[in-house]
Design a protein around this motif. Structure first.
Motif, PDB file in Angstrom:
ATOM      1  N   GLN A 103       6.212  37.289  58.086  1.00  0.00           N
ATOM      2  CA  GLN A 103       5.781  38.013  56.889  1.00  0.00           C
ATOM      3  C   GLN A 103       4.273  37.847  56.677  1.00  0.00           C
ATOM      4  O   GLN A 103       3.569  38.797  56.330  1.00  0.00           O
ATOM      5  N   LEU A 104       3.771  36.651  56.926  1.00  0.00           N
ATOM      6  CA  LEU A 104       2.332  36.374  56.816  1.00  0.00           C
ATOM      7  C   LEU A 104       1.548  37.222  57.817  1.00  0.00           C
ATOM      8  O   LEU A 104       0.536  37.845  57.467  1.00  0.00           O
ATOM      9  N   TYR A 105       2.031  37.263  59.056  1.00  0.00           N
ATOM     10  CA  TYR A 105       1.374  38.088  60.087  1.00  0.00           C
ATOM     11  C   TYR A 105       1.362  39.562  59.659  1.00  0.00           C
ATOM     12  O   TYR A 105       0.331  40.244  59.773  1.00  0.00           O
ATOM     13  N   ALA A 106       2.510  40.045  59.158  1.00  0.00           N
ATOM     14  CA  ALA A 106       2.612  41.453  58.759  1.00  0.00           C
ATOM     15  C   ALA A 106       1.659  41.762  57.603  1.00  0.00           C
ATOM     16  O   ALA A 106       1.001  42.815  57.588  1.00  0.00           O
ATOM     17  N   ARG A 107       1.554  40.838  56.647  1.00  0.00           N
ATOM     18  CA  ARG A 107       0.675  41.052  55.495  1.00  0.00           C
ATOM     19  C   ARG A 107      -0.794  41.099  55.938  1.00  0.00           C
ATOM     20  O   ARG A 107      -1.559  41.972  55.500  1.00  0.00           O
ATOM     21  N   ILE A 108      -1.205  40.157  56.800  1.00  0.00           N
ATOM     22  CA  ILE A 108      -2.601  40.154  57.295  1.00  0.00           C
ATOM     23  C   ILE A 108      -2.897  41.452  58.024  1.00  0.00           C
ATOM     24  O   ILE A 108      -3.949  42.073  57.827  1.00  0.00           O
ATOM     25  N   THR A 109      -1.958  41.876  58.864  1.00  0.00           N
ATOM     26  CA  THR A 109      -2.170  43.091  59.670  1.00  0.00           C
ATOM     27  C   THR A 109      -2.292  44.316  58.779  1.00  0.00           C
ATOM     28  O   THR A 109      -3.180  45.155  58.972  1.00  0.00           O
ATOM     29  N   LYS A 110      -1.404  44.431  57.785  1.00  0.00           N
ATOM     30  CA  LYS A 110      -1.447  45.601  56.908  1.00  0.00           C
ATOM     31  C   LYS A 110      -2.755  45.649  56.120  1.00  0.00           C
ATOM     32  O   LYS A 110      -3.437  46.686  56.094  1.00  0.00           O
ATOM     33  N   LEU A 111      -3.109  44.539  55.466  1.00  0.00           N
ATOM     34  CA  LEU A 111      -4.293  44.546  54.602  1.00  0.00           C
ATOM     35  C   LEU A 111      -5.587  44.656  55.393  1.00  0.00           C
ATOM     36  O   LEU A 111      -6.620  45.070  54.867  1.00  0.00           O
ATOM     37  N   GLY A 112      -5.551  44.272  56.676  1.00  0.00           N
ATOM     38  CA  GLY A 112      -6.765  44.360  57.493  1.00  0.00           C
ATOM     39  C   GLY A 112      -6.770  45.531  58.454  1.00  0.00           C
ATOM     40  O   GLY A 112      -7.543  45.553  59.417  1.00  0.00           O
ATOM     41  N   TRP A 113      -5.885  46.504  58.218  1.00  0.00           N
ATOM     42  CA  TRP A 113      -5.702  47.606  59.176  1.00  0.00           C
ATOM     43  C   TRP A 113      -6.997  48.361  59.459  1.00  0.00           C
ATOM     44  O   TRP A 113      -7.234  48.822  60.564  1.00  0.00           O
ATOM     45  N   PHE A 114      -7.851  48.514  58.466  1.00  0.00           N
ATOM     46  CA  PHE A 114      -9.093  49.273  58.655  1.00  0.00           C
ATOM     47  C   PHE A 114     -10.307  48.366  58.878  1.00  0.00           C
ATOM     48  O   PHE A 114     -11.448  48.838  58.850  1.00  0.00           O
ATOM     49  N   ASP A 115     -10.093  47.055  59.091  1.00  0.00           N
ATOM     50  CA  ASP A 115     -11.211  46.137  59.295  1.00  0.00           C
ATOM     51  C   ASP A 115     -11.708  46.211  60.737  1.00  0.00           C
ATOM     52  O   ASP A 115     -10.918  46.186  61.690  1.00  0.00           O
TER      53      ASP A 115
END
Length: 1045
Positions: A103-115
């Motif tokens: 869940q932590l990995y998924a959250r980081i990936t989603k919120l940083g998708w445009f980084d």
């Protein structure tokens, strides 16, 4: 440090509330500490229990999710890499720890998708991230597949802490760049797994297959176009697969894969396969051309046929439910004309009919799944008139079988339910109504067979019922069973009559309706004749449902008077036209109110039947209606009496009753005051009785309360019905001034009893409500001012007394205090905005009525915590709508308030701006606009050479200058909502914006720079340009044309 960690881990293990509370406080401190990141890493590396690892993962998720002071990009990349390595090196962690880390990995990936880092979107290589997991052991494979599944689910779900627009951008980008590759990967892995003869008794291999199916389902269940589908409308769902996915669905091997899996895996996993097939069957039609769609449908129908031919797994409730959903999608997404062209259609429709009949006969098994089967047959039956294909649809053969199975199974269930003490489906009104709506269409297909069956079953049940009533040996249980069977038949007859479609019905079908209606009316006569001894509540409710369906179809201007139905009614019952049938209905209503007055469900539904009728002109001519208008007393209608056994709150139906009577009375009332006085005689007598009781020192308090509460509920119904000026003025002259003191006295005596005060306050709120401009007094009449005086007196009396109650327990505060306060706010708002009182007169002549009302409002408001204003919807709506009126028309009063009161009001507006209720939010915007406009005008005047402003104006300006942060905060809130959130009332939000900007130009400049600098570098110029365009051509005034630029 370690004891601190141990304390935190006990958060998940302790059952002691005190220890848990202490641990929660420590958790907040832990998450907010500067070295939280390093501590979490230490916990993961050295934690003594799985709960320590869970704690670390949870804290890291909170860290990466926070919107204020977000973590730098490098740190988030490090956390992502660390989590992947941690999972790769520890494949056998506790399941909940693995889940939290994924869940932590998924959250980081989603919120940083445009980084970006060096022109590379660093969080988008999701398939590369999991490849090493998929090439390792089964445990690693499960982790890899779960990562993709959780990521797909995370990106598909909107997050309330971030703007919806940002969520849709991420979701759309993920859909276009990664989702199809993930779906293809899941299908390929499923093909590999199905070809390897997996040992599904092995827990890990079973888990891997389950995760692969979940991944496939999450891909197919993705919100592709941002529609945020409502699960309650499940049978209408279309899966908007992108055109780029066409290849996967044109290739029949994808569909075949899931059907093959269904037959080869254990029943514990097959519901997931069927869920995937439901989504695949719902793929949008426009993905294919006609030939491709026919081929796809053919494969789909073949697969369904194969399942029906081998139904070994269907006894499992989950499998059965999903398969019913799959069958429903066959017709919701494809036309009957397409289905009949499928090669095996005759065999498939036979199998589906047999499956449906069997399912309906086993009514006790998975009752929630029947909806989907009935939905399928409803859609099939509704399509029959429009089919142009030459191939036979065979529905004339199978639909009557389905109808018969439904009807007979419901009748057979009655005995079993009574014998075994099971839950009766008739008690679930929503479920019964839903099924009857579906049956109404199904039963109309081959209607002759439906009618013949209903007539046969009804005659049998009615004859048995009559014999039981006449027999001396019959038991109550036998009679109850027959009444239950008749209840179902009356409901079903009402439903099939309600399913009549004018353009598709024939004279023969109308004659059949006549046969059914005759039988129900004959049954009604029989049951009514027994009401003095006994009655059946469910059967009475079924009768009312039948009346409503009959009214919709056969009563009204659009119905031909020569309808065969009326001919049949005339032959059997002597009812020649709709007027005579209406007379029967009204007679039934009077009977219900007479015998079922203490049964709330029947009384309520009976009264709703009158209220929903749109034919008052026809009703009022009936002798039965004239009887009601002339005899509305407890002698004829028991629920109008003073019953010492019932609660005061049980009298709500009286308001509905008098609303109906009021509307009937208004038809011929005109200006006939004598008729009005005659109608009001029972209420006059009741008022006189209450007045007599209150004038003595010793009176029966309970009797007085009951008489008064019943009376004010009756009057509120009449006041609600009287929307015309002439009739309402008669009511006003009747109640004022004669009986108003009694209402005031009741508030004084029983302010602490909400069951008594709430009806009185609601009556007053109705009387002062200028609905349809009914409150229009003559120019020489002081009645508007006198009415406001009475309103002010009641608000003041109630407000001052309710405040003496002191502290009220939280669970009782709404009922005891806030509900009454809410009605007072609504009352004050209605009278202030009614446009029939000139409020300047009060100060001019030294009358303190207005000041008293407004000061009481302030006292009541200050006694309510801010949180309660928004926690209780009715209170918040009445308060914010009142505040809008006060800031618009009585801003001088607001300006004269003490600083702490002004700050309270501004704080409540500030909090209301972010409320979920659009009505509250819009009211706050309007109030704020009035306040800033007033402030701007005062400031403008103070800079010009004008006479010195009033002291109150000076004070208000001074308060605002002392607390600039309040207005600044609201400017920031409004601007952020408009720019970053999914704003549902943008126009309302924009109204106060210009005033806020002009009052805080320096702060606005700083805020603008802050917002621009918070954007990614490549977007800062565009954002700066947007702000430039916003203020282009704006002058320093609040004229309408300036606001609208």
């Amino acid at each position: 440090v370690f004891p601190h960690f141990c304390l935190l881990s006990r958060l998940y293990e302790t059952t002691d509330t005190a220890v848990r509370h202490q641990a929660e406080k420590a958790l907040v401190e832990f998450t907010n500490s500067p070295d939280c990141l390093s501590k979490c890493q230490l916990l993961l590396e050295r934690g003594s229990s799985s709960y320590s690892q869970l704690l670390a993962a949870t804290c890291l998720s909170k860290l990466v999710s926070r919107t204020s002071n977000p973590l730098p990009l490098e740190q988030r990349i490090d956390i992502r890499n660390y989590v992947l390595n941690y999972l790769a090196t520890r494949p056998k962690l506790a399941a909940f720890v693995t889940q939290a880390l994924i869940q932590l990995y998924a959250r980081i990936t989603k919120l940083g998708w445009f980084d970006c880092q060096k022109d590379d979107y660093v969080f988008r290589n999701v398939i590369a991230d999991v490849t090493r997991f998929l090439q390792d052991s089964v445990e690693h494979c499960i982790i890899g597949v779960t990562i993709l599944s959780q990521l797909t689910n995370e990106i598909n779900q909107a997050d309330t802490t971030h703007p919806l627009t940002k969520h849709r951008k991420i979701a759309s980008s993920f859909r276009d760049s990664s989702l199809f590759d993930i779906f293809t990967l899941s299908c390929n892995l499923l093909k590999q797994a199905s070809g390897k003869n997996l040992n599904l008794n092995d827990e890990s291999q079973h888990g891997l297959l389950m995760q692969l199916l979940k991944l496939s389902y999450n891909c197919l269940n993705y919100d592709f176009i941002g529609t945020s589908t409502d699960e309650s409308s499940d049978d209408l769902c279309t899966v908007q697969i992108p055109t780029s996915w066409r290849s996967a669905f044109l290739d029949s091997s994808t569909l075949q894969l899931f059907f093959n899996l269904y037959h080869s895996i254990p029943p514990s996993l097959s519901p997931l396969v069927l869920s995937c097939l439901v989504q695949i069957a719902s793929v949008r039609r426009s993905l294919f051309n006609n030939a491709e769609r026919a081929k796809f449908l053919s494969h789909l129908v073949d697969g369904v046929k194969r399942i029906l031919a081998n139904p070994q797994c269907l006894p499992d409730p989950n499998n059965y439910h999903e398969f019913c959903r799959l069958l429903a999608r066959l017709k919701s997404n494809y036309q009957l004309g397409e289905l009949v062209k499928v090669e095996n259609y005759p065999e498939v429709i036979r199998l589906i009919a047999n499956f449906t009949v069997t399912s309906l006969q086993h009514w006790e098994f998975a009752p929630n799944s029947v909806h989907y089967l009935l939905s399928l047959w409803q859609r099939l039956a509704a399509s029959v008139p429009y089919v142009k294909a030459t191939e036979p649809h065979l529905l004339e053969t199978y639909t009557p079988e389905v109808t018969k199975a439904y009807i007979t199974s419901r009748l057979e269930s009655v005995h079993v339910i009574l014998r075994d003490g099971l839950e009766d489906p008739l008690d679930d009104a929503g479920l019964v109504q839903q099924q009857l709506d579906q049956l109404s269409t199904i039963g109309r297909c081959e209607y002759e067979k439906t009618c013949a069956l209903l007539v046969q079953l009804f005659d049998q049940a009615a004859q048995t019922y009559q014999e039981l009533l006449q027999s001396t040996n019959s038991t109550p249980a036998d009679i109850t069973v027959q009444e239950g069977r008749l209840t179902w038949l009356v409901y079903i007859i009402g439903a099939v009559i309600g399913g009549r479609v004018s353009f598709a019905s024939t004279d023969e079908q109308d004659a059949m309706d006549g046969e059914l209606v005759c039988r129900v009316l004959q049954l009604m006569n029989l049951t009514d004749s027994r009401l003095a001894q006994a009655g059946n509540e469910r059967l009475e409710l079924a009768m009312l449902s039948f009346f409503e369906q009959f009214r919709k179809i056969y009563i009204g201007d659009q119905v031909q008077k020569s309808s065969k139905l009326y001919r049949r009614l005339s032959e059997v019952l002597g009812l020649n036209d709709e007027t005579m049938v209406l007379s029967v209905f009204i007679g039934k209503i009077i009977t219900n109110l007479k015998y079922w007055g203490q049964c709330e469900p029947i009384t309520s539904k009976t009264l709703q039947f009158i209220l929903m009728s749109s034919f008052y002109l026809k009703l009022v001519k009936l002798s039965a209606v004239q009887f009601m208008l002339n005899n509305h007393t407890s002698e004829h209608f028991s629920f109008l009496g003073v019953n010492n056994q019932s609660n005061l709150s049980d009298m709500r139906c009286r308001t509905t009753f008098y609303t109906a009577l009021g509307r009937l009375l208004m038809v011929d009332l005109g200006e006939d005051e004598d008729q009005f006085e005659q109608f009001m005689l029972p209420l006059t007598a009741a008022f006189e009785a209450v007045a007599q009781m209150l004038s003595t020192n010793t009176f029966n308090e309970q009797e007085a309360k009951r008489t008064l509460v019943g009376l004010v509920r009756d009057l509120r119904g009449i006041a609600f019905a009287f929307n015309a000026k002439t009739s309402f003025m008669m009511l006003f002259d009747w109640i004022y001034p004669s009986y108003m003191p009694i209402l005031q006295r009741a508030i004084e005596l029983w302010y602490h009893d909400p069951a008594c005060t709430t009806p009185v306050l609601k009556l007053m709120a109705e009387l002062v409500h200028n609905r349809s401009q009914r409150l229009q007094f003559d120019v020489s009449s002081p009645n508007g001012i006198l009415l406001f005086r009475e309103t002010s007196k009641m608000i003041t009396t109630y407000g001052n007394r309710i405040l003496t109650l002191g502290e009220v327990p939280k669970d009782q505060v709404y009922g005891v205090k806030l509900k009454g306060v809410s009605v007072c706010f609504a009352m004050l708002k209605a009278v202030l905005s009614g446009n029939y009182v000139n409020f300047g007169v009060f100060r001019l002549y030294g009358d303190d009525a207005l000041d008293n009302a407004l000061q009481t409002f302030i006292k009541l408001l200050l006694s309510i915590p801010h949180s309660d204003l928004l926690d209780y919807p009715k209170l918040s709506q009445s308060f914010y709508s009142l505040l809008e009126v006060l800031t618009q028309d009585h801003m001088n009063f607001i300006a004269s308030l003490e600083p702490h009161v002004v700050m309270y009001i501004l704080s409540s507006i500030s909090e209301g701006l972010t409320a979920l209720d659009t009505m509250v939010c819009t009211g706050c915007c309007s109030s704020l606009d009035h306040i800033v406009t007033y402030l701007f005008k005062q400031l403008s005047r103070s800079t010009k050479k004008r006479p010195t402003p009033m002291a109150t104006d000076d004070r208000f300006l001074h308060i605002m200058q002392q607390h600039p942060e309040m207005i600044q905060q609201m400017l920031s809130t409004v601007l952020n909502i408009i720019i970053f959130e999914d704003c549902r009332n943008q126009w309302s939000m924009s109204r106060p914006l210009l005033g806020l900007i002009l009052l805080n130009e320096k702060y606005f400049a700083d805020l603008r720079n802050s917002i621009v600098n918070s954007q990614p570098p490549e977007k800062q110029q565009a954002m700066h340009l947007c702000f430039e365009n916003l203020m282009e051509g704006i002058e320093r005034n609040l004229l309408t044309k300036n606001r609208d630029r």
